[in-house]
Write a protein that holds these residues in place. Sequence first.
Motif, PDB file in Angstrom:
ATOM      1  N   GLU A  17      -3.606  -5.199  -0.581  1.00 52.14           N
ATOM      2  CA  GLU A  17      -2.795  -4.575  -1.620  1.00 52.14           C
ATOM      3  C   GLU A  17      -3.404  -4.824  -3.003  1.00 52.14           C
ATOM      4  O   GLU A  17      -3.974  -5.894  -3.253  1.00 52.14           O
ATOM      5  N   PRO A  18      -3.261  -3.852  -3.914  1.00 54.91           N
ATOM      6  CA  PRO A  18      -3.789  -4.047  -5.270  1.00 54.91           C
ATOM      7  C   PRO A  18      -3.200  -5.300  -5.902  1.00 54.91           C
ATOM      8  O   PRO A  18      -1.993  -5.539  -5.815  1.00 54.91           O
ATOM      9  N   GLY A  43      -8.001  -3.508  -5.132  1.00 54.22           N
ATOM     10  CA  GLY A  43      -7.436  -3.475  -3.787  1.00 54.22           C
ATOM     11  C   GLY A  43      -8.373  -2.739  -2.847  1.00 54.22           C
ATOM     12  O   GLY A  43      -9.359  -2.128  -3.281  1.00 54.22           O
ATOM     13  N   GLU A  73      -5.014   3.714   3.906  1.00 56.33           N
ATOM     14  CA  GLU A  73      -3.896   2.775   3.960  1.00 56.33           C
ATOM     15  C   GLU A  73      -4.380   1.424   3.458  1.00 56.33           C
ATOM     16  O   GLU A  73      -5.508   1.017   3.708  1.00 56.33           O
ATOM     17  N   TRP A  74      -3.508   0.712   2.757  1.00 54.22           N
ATOM     18  CA  TRP A  74      -3.898  -0.547   2.147  1.00 54.22           C
ATOM     19  C   TRP A  74      -4.095  -1.633   3.197  1.00 54.22           C
ATOM     20  O   TRP A  74      -3.237  -1.853   4.045  1.00 54.22           O
ATOM     21  N   GLN A  87      -8.571  -0.150   0.681  1.00 55.42           N
ATOM     22  CA  GLN A  87      -7.918   0.722   1.648  1.00 55.42           C
ATOM     23  C   GLN A  87      -8.831   1.004   2.832  1.00 55.42           C
ATOM     24  O   GLN A  87     -10.052   1.078   2.691  1.00 55.42           O
TER      25      GLN A  87
END
Length: 231
Positions: A29-30, A39, A25-26, A41
Amino acid sequence: MSSLIQLLELPAGEAFEQWLSTPGEWVEEPNARRGGISGVQRVRTGDGRLLYRKQQVDHCYRDWRHPLGEPTVLRERRALQAFAALGIRVPRLLYCGTRRQAGQLQALLVTEALNGFDSLEAIYAHGMQHGWDAALRARIFQQLGQLLARLHAARWQHGCLYPKHIFLRVSPHGRVELALLDLEKSRRRLTSRRAARHDLRQLRRHAWWGEAEWRSLASGYRQACGHAIEE
C-alpha cells in the motif's frame, strides 16, 4: 487491456500514462516516506504476464550529486542494470519513467515477476527448507555467498539485504537459481569492504537460519573472492 509487447512498443510520449493506467492491485500500500509517497502494485497484462509496478509521487533521495533530490526509482534502475551486468539475477526491467504534473514529480518503475521463485523469508517461514537434503542446503548458501562476493567485489552494496529480498528457485533436478530484489537503496561504495560490511551485518541481524547455512555462505564467499567475510 494491452499485451506486454504493445506496452513495450509505446511511443515515449504515451508510455508513462499507459503504464500507469494498466489495472493492478496493491501488494504494498502507498506509504509516506522521504517526503513523498511510494507503493507497489501487481499488474497482469492482456497476454497474462505478471508484472510489478512501483508508483511514486515526490519520493526522492538526496546526496552530493543530487542535492535537490532525485526519484528513488532512477537509482533503482541504475542498480538493476548494474547487477544484471555483473551476472546477478534481478527482475527484468521493463519501464522506468518520471513526469512532473500539477507540481508533483511522479515516477514509475515496472519489472517482470520472477516466476517460480520464493523469498528465503517465505521458504523458512513455511518450513519448505525441511525438504532440502544437506548437500542441497550447502549448495544454496555457497551460491549465495558467491553471488554476494561478486556484488561486493564490484563495490556495490545492496543496502537492504533481508531474507525477504533474496529469492530462490530450485529445479526438480536440483539446479539452484538465486535473485535479488528491492534495489531502491543500492549504491556503489568507495571500497568493497564497506559494501560487504554493511550488507553482511544487516543480513546477520535479520536472517534466522542456522550456523551450518552461515558456514556454507562464508565458504562460497571465500571461494569467490579469495578472503574470508569481514563483518
